[in-house]
Design a protein around this motif. Structure first.
Motif, PDB file in Angstrom:
ATOM      1  N   TYR A   1       6.934  10.473  -6.422  1.00  0.00           N
ATOM      2  CA  TYR A   1       6.278  11.555  -7.150  1.00  0.00           C
ATOM      3  C   TYR A   1       6.483  12.894  -6.431  1.00  0.00           C
ATOM      4  O   TYR A   1       6.775  13.913  -7.067  1.00  0.00           O
ATOM      5  CB  TYR A   1       4.785  11.267  -7.336  1.00  0.00           C
TER       6      TYR A   1
ATOM      7  N   ARG B   1      -2.005  12.802  -7.364  1.00  0.00           N
ATOM      8  CA  ARG B   1      -2.695  11.614  -7.880  1.00  0.00           C
ATOM      9  C   ARG B   1      -2.008  10.323  -7.453  1.00  0.00           C
ATOM     10  O   ARG B   1      -2.529   9.234  -7.662  1.00  0.00           O
ATOM     11  CB  ARG B   1      -2.762  11.664  -9.400  1.00  0.00           C
ATOM     12  N   HIS B   2      -0.799  10.452  -6.905  1.00  0.00           N
ATOM     13  CA  HIS B   2       0.004   9.278  -6.525  1.00  0.00           C
ATOM     14  C   HIS B   2       0.543   9.450  -5.107  1.00  0.00           C
ATOM     15  O   HIS B   2       1.741   9.309  -4.867  1.00  0.00           O
ATOM     16  CB  HIS B   2       1.152   9.089  -7.521  1.00  0.00           C
ATOM     17  N   THR B   3      -0.333   9.738  -4.181  1.00  0.00           N
ATOM     18  CA  THR B   3       0.093   9.999  -2.798  1.00  0.00           C
ATOM     19  C   THR B   3       0.762   8.785  -2.162  1.00  0.00           C
ATOM     20  O   THR B   3       1.567   8.949  -1.238  1.00  0.00           O
ATOM     21  CB  THR B   3      -1.097  10.452  -1.937  1.00  0.00           C
ATOM     22  N   GLU B   4       0.456   7.589  -2.645  1.00  0.00           N
ATOM     23  CA  GLU B   4       1.050   6.374  -2.081  1.00  0.00           C
ATOM     24  C   GLU B   4       2.482   6.144  -2.569  1.00  0.00           C
ATOM     25  O   GLU B   4       3.173   5.276  -2.074  1.00  0.00           O
ATOM     26  CB  GLU B   4       0.168   5.157  -2.397  1.00  0.00           C
ATOM     27  N   GLU B   5       2.911   6.934  -3.520  1.00  0.00           N
ATOM     28  CA  GLU B   5       4.253   6.787  -4.099  1.00  0.00           C
ATOM     29  C   GLU B   5       5.097   8.017  -3.761  1.00  0.00           C
ATOM     30  O   GLU B   5       4.955   9.063  -4.394  1.00  0.00           O
ATOM     31  CB  GLU B   5       4.153   6.652  -5.618  1.00  0.00           C
TER      32      GLU B   5
END
Length: 73
Positions: free
Chosen positions: A51, A44-48
């Protein structure tokens, strides 16, 4: 103990108690459940990247805990 004296070898470690093993395995279950929750967040947080890094650390922790549980049992 005088500096020239060497320590006597200690006896082999005692077998872990059943209660200790149960605790280790209970903690393992919790660690691996937390890994599941952490790793569910990563997609859900591929840009971060943090995670995914947290998921990798949690996976390693689960593997080590599982090994400790199996070694104790």
């Amino acid at each position: 103990m005088p500096p020239s004296a060497s320590p006597t070898p200690s006896a082999a470690p005692a077998e872990p108690s059943p209660a200790r093993c149960e605790s280790v395995c209970d903690i393992t279950t919790s660690i691996c459940q937390l890994r599941d929750h952490i790793c569910d967040l990563a997609p859900r947080h591929t840009e971060e990247p943090r995670y995914q890094q947290a998921c990798e650390r949690a996976t390693t922790d689960c593997e080590f805990a599982t090994e400790a549980c199996h070694a104790c049992s």
